[in-house]
Design a protein around this motif. Structure first.
Motif, PDB file in Angstrom:
ATOM      1  N   ALA A  20       2.097   9.412  -5.962  1.00 18.07           N
ATOM      2  CA  ALA A  20       1.878  10.690  -5.275  1.00 18.07           C
ATOM      3  C   ALA A  20       2.551  11.839  -6.016  1.00 18.07           C
ATOM      4  O   ALA A  20       3.456  11.660  -6.842  1.00 18.07           O
ATOM      5  CB  ALA A  20       2.388  10.602  -3.851  1.00 18.07           C
TER       6      ALA A  20
ATOM      7  N   GLU B 158       1.192   4.031  -2.998  1.00 17.22           N
ATOM      8  CA  GLU B 158       0.905   5.443  -2.724  1.00 17.22           C
ATOM      9  C   GLU B 158       2.039   6.336  -3.191  1.00 17.22           C
ATOM     10  O   GLU B 158       1.810   7.360  -3.866  1.00 17.22           O
ATOM     11  CB  GLU B 158       0.668   5.637  -1.228  1.00 17.22           C
ATOM     12  CG  GLU B 158       0.469   7.100  -0.853  1.00 17.22           C
ATOM     13  CD  GLU B 158       0.385   7.326   0.648  1.00 17.22           C
ATOM     14  OE1 GLU B 158       0.453   8.497   1.066  1.00 17.22           O
ATOM     15  OE2 GLU B 158       0.289   6.343   1.408  1.00 17.22           O
TER      16      GLU B 158
ATOM     17  N   GLN C 205       0.835  -1.212   0.000  1.00 17.11           N
ATOM     18  CA  GLN C 205       0.000   0.000   0.000  1.00 17.11           C
ATOM     19  C   GLN C 205       0.864   1.255   0.000  1.00 17.11           C
ATOM     20  O   GLN C 205       0.593   2.210  -0.738  1.00 17.11           O
ATOM     21  CB  GLN C 205      -0.925  -0.015   1.212  1.00 17.11           C
ATOM     22  CG  GLN C 205      -2.037  -1.053   1.119  1.00 17.11           C
ATOM     23  CD  GLN C 205      -2.819  -1.177   2.411  1.00 17.11           C
ATOM     24  OE1 GLN C 205      -2.539  -0.499   3.388  1.00 17.11           O
ATOM     25  NE2 GLN C 205      -3.810  -2.057   2.411  1.00 17.11           N
TER      26      GLN C 205
END
Length: 805
Positions: A775, A771, A767
């Motif tokens: 990002a 991310e 995860q």
């Protein structure tokens, strides 16, 4: 060997005068050099004192580079001293050695019979050959072992005998080492070191090797580890840990034999079976070469205060699932009083006298023996009957020559009358002397005679007892035989068993019987993985602090203003993690290095010698510079020195450490700590209200100044710094890179997939990796960075839950 005249006189031997009435290893009673020494001495005396010193320095350098050390028992695992090698070996002919081993074979078999009787029918006690009160009163006699049949059928598997030569030239036994026999690993290192000093074909080709002995014992240990269905289980070495005086030897032997080194907490007993707590879950444990005193092995049935044992270990032995070399309770055989009874017991059990007698010993619980000891106290050593140390390892309550070494008592006679049942008298024998290198009062090099004992090692194999050819000798510092104990400043020497012709080569490797098969790298105990993980974290944490402190002192030197907002913010952060500024090099920095070295000490069997030495060099340099460094440029230069050394250590580990489980945990710890440090730095210096120049400081501390210049060609801004230090997947200090790295490492760990799905650790890391790969700089608000540190803490908890418990 042909008997020839002594070699020509040499200044080096001018001071060598054997003591009257004492046997000497170099010269016989007529003053002629013993034939077994002659070839070595002839070659040795051709060397100049300078050449000899250079050779001895090569031996010492090998020991230092190999990390060989010795330490007194202490709670501080980092207190070490150099291995005290006496460079001139003790030389014995193979024929004489053969006779010694024949006598000790009889003694080893006798000790096995005594052990089997004491924990079995106890006939020796009931028939009056051993006093019941001595056995019952000894802490070494373990009642839970009574009636227990050891796995494999034998109680004793690895023994050592301390022997000495009497004035008439015969050999005798000073003590039997049956509890947690030490020294065999040091014998190997003694041989390696003396090989550096004397590399010529003679003597090397004529000296019997050690490898075959250890190979035979390893095979015996593997057979002992097999369970009743002949399924293979792991043999291992059980150590008390880094605080033990012989811990280096434990790690060396474990590496040499290729078997795990375990501490008590590494083992769990389930349903009467011992298992190793590994990162892959519990693995069957079939046999232990015990290097801890038996009483500490199981806090449930033995010493309840033990913190180094394993609860239930006694039950695994009782059920026959765990072999123990040597069996628990074998320390009773080391009791000094046992020496008083073994000669008679040998005749009772075998019908023959001891081939090699032991030091004359009298138990003072018998009136006639007590009277004899009292009448002859001036030539006696009188001490505890229950003592298990060797006769020359004296203490303050020992009487020697009719006088107490300490001031605890006034009269030997009164002591014998009041406490005779707990005392023994032992003949204060004179030991032989052997050549040792020394310097006289004028500083001139010379060879002088020094007293010595030899430790002989025996291992039980499929074909019977096998003896190590040689071993090591303990050498006294002076002519006083009580100086033999290394704890009191003595030294050790290699023992050469020399043949008349070149001997066959032996190797620990098994003979090739078919196609090559790559061996398994072995199990990784959870404790070892935990220490490797935290070693990685402490090293990275220390490097981060060094970079911050260097940046601080560089700016302090440039501005001369400790109130600069950047410096105040740095001081505030460093103070929050324990750093103070009373010293230019804070104590906390040294404390972090000591914690890293402590972790490395607990995995010495899995850690390279170069890595260990690099870590020690870094710590000693830090201690030295702390005494002189001043704030500002001086401290910044010191930090640069530390940085080069700590990155050198990291390079050694990264480039040279085998990529198996141990490396994965070490690397994971470094990656996680670096991610946490980078996150903290960005939270402090990429915040909207951070002081001017904070972004430049963040790039500098993350060692990314040149990369920022090449990539952006503009001054630092929040977007460029966040992109470089958080989102750049090619920057090894960026969060995105570190998330991917941790994912890759976790994927290689056991049970990364659980029923076709990633486990909890993998899910958390995937995860985060996703991310940060998607990002943008604007997504990394101070709040998000603050929460990321919490998530990294959860990752550490998940790793611990999955592998380190």
């Amino acid at each position: 060997m042909a008997d020839r005249p002594n070699p020509p006189a040499s200044p080096l031997l001018a001071g060598y005068t054997p003591v009257k009435g004492v046997a000497d290893e170099l010269f016989d009673a007529t003053g002629r050099m013993r034939p077994v020494w002659r070839r070595f001495v002839e070659r040795f005396l051709r060397l100049s004192p300078e050449e000899i010193e250079a050779r001895f320095e090569r031996a010492d350098l090998y020991l230092r580079d190999a990390g060989v050390f010795y330490r007194q028992y202490s709670n501080d695992p980092l207190t070490e001293r150099s291995w005290p090698l006496s460079h001139i070996p003790v030389i014995l002919h193979e024929a004489e050695w053969r006779g010694i081993c024949e006598g000790l074979t009889q003694r080893a078999d006798l000790l096995e019979q005594v052990m089997a009787d004491l924990y079995g029918p106890a006939d020796l006690v009931t028939q009056g050959h051993l006093p019941a009160e001595l056995i019952a009163g000894s802490r070494q006699f373990l009642r839970p072992m009574v009636g227990v049949q050891p796995k494999g059928g034998h109680y004793l598997h690895f023994l050592a005998f301390e022997i000495g030569r009497s004035p008439d030239g015969s050999w005798f036994v000073l003590g039997d080492r049956t509890q947690a026999t030490s020294g065999a690993g040091f014998a190997l290192e003694n041989r390696m070191a003396t090989g550096r000093a004397f590399p010529e074909r003679f003597p090397r080709a004529y000296i019997h090797r050690h490898a075959g002995f250890f190979g035979a014992f390893l095979q015996a240990s593997e057979r002992l580890a097999e369970d009743r269905e002949h399924l293979r289980a792991t043999p291992a070495i059980l150590t008390p840990g880094p605080s033990n005086e012989a811990y280096y030897e434990h790690t060396y032997i474990a590496r040499y034999l290729g078997i795990p080194l375990l501490e008590g907490e590494d083992i769990v007993v389930e349903d009467g079976r011992a298992k190793v707590r590994t990162i892959s879950g519990p693995q069957p444990l079939g046999a232990l070469w015990r290097r801890i005193d038996a009483g500490f092995a199981d806090p449930i049935e033995l010493d309840e205060t033990s913190q180094i044992g394993t609860p239930g270990l006694m039950e695994a032995i009782r059920q026959g699932h765990l072999g123990m070399a040597n069996a628990l309770g074998s320390g009773i055989l080391e009791m000094r009083a046992m020496l008083a009874f073994l000669p008679r017991i040998c005749e009772v059990l075998t019908g023959k006298p001891l081939t090699l007698p032991n030091i004359a010993t009298w138990w003072c619980g018998a009136a006639d023996a007590r009277a004899y000891v009292n009448a002859n106290a001036k030539r006696m050593m009188i001490g505890s009957a229950y003592a298990v140390n060797l006769p020359f390892d004296l203490n303050a309550t020992t009487a020697l020559g009719g006088q107490f070494r300490g001031s605890a008592r006034e009269s030997v006679t009164k002591w014998l009358e009041e406490e005779g049942r707990s005392l023994v008298g032992q003949e204060a024998v004179t030991l032989s002397t052997t050549p040792a290198w020394s310097r006289n009062a004028a500083g001139e090099a010379q060879i002088t005679p020094r007293p010595m004992t030899v430790r002989v090692f025996a291992a039980r194999t499929e074909t019977g007892w096998r003896f190590l050819h040689g071993g090591y000798a303990r050498i006294g510092r002076s002519e006083d035989p009580t100086a033999l104990a290394m704890q009191r400043g003595g030294s050790v020497a290699d023992v050469w068993i020399v043949a008349d012709h070149p001997v066959s080569q032996e190797s620990l490797a098994p003979e090739k019987t078919g196609r090559f098969l790559r061996s398994d790298p072995g199990i990784l105990p959870a404790r070892a993985a935990d220490n490797l993980y935290w070693l990685g974290r402490y090293i990275e944490r220390t490097e981060d602090a060094i970079r911050l402190l260097r940046a601080y002192h560089l700016r302090l030197a440039a501005t001369g203003n400790s109130a600069d907002p950047r410096l105040k913010l740095m001081r505030s952060y460093l103070a929050s993690v324990g750093y103070t500024f009373e010293k230019a090099i804070p104590d906390t920095l040294l404390g972090r290095l000591e914690m890293a070295q402590g972790c490395a000490a607990k995995v010495r069997d899995r850690f390279s010698t170069d890595g260990w030495n690099a870590l020690g060099d870094l710590l000693s340099t830090a201690r030295r510079l702390q005494k002189t460094a001043k704030p500002g440029d001086d401290a910044a230069r010191a930090m640069s020195v530390f940085l080069r050394k700590i990155t050198g250590f990291s390079g050694l580990v990264h480039e040279n450490m085998y990529r198996f489980s141990a490396w994965h945990f070490l690397s994971f710890g470094r990656a996680l700590e670096r991610a946490d440090a980078t996150t903290t730095l960005l939270e402090l210096y990429a915040a909207p209200d951070s002081p001017e120049g904070g972004l430049d400081l963040a790039v500098e501390v993350c060692d990314s100044v040149i990369t920022h210049q090449r990539r952006f060609r503009v001054e630092t801004s929040r977007d460029t710094v966040l992109d470089l230090l958080a989102l750049d997947g090619d920057n090894p200090r960026a969060l995105a890179f570190l998330m991917t790295r941790m994912c890759d490492l976790a994927r290689r760990m056991p049970h990364a997939m659980d029923h076709g799905r990633p486990n909890a650790l993998m899910r958390a890391l995937m995860q985060l990796e996703t991310e940060f790969s998607c990002a943008e700089p604007d997504d990394l608000t101070p709040e998000r960075l603050r929460h990321l540190r919490h998530e990294l803490g959860q990752v550490s908890d998940l790793l611990t839950t999955a592998y380190l418990r």
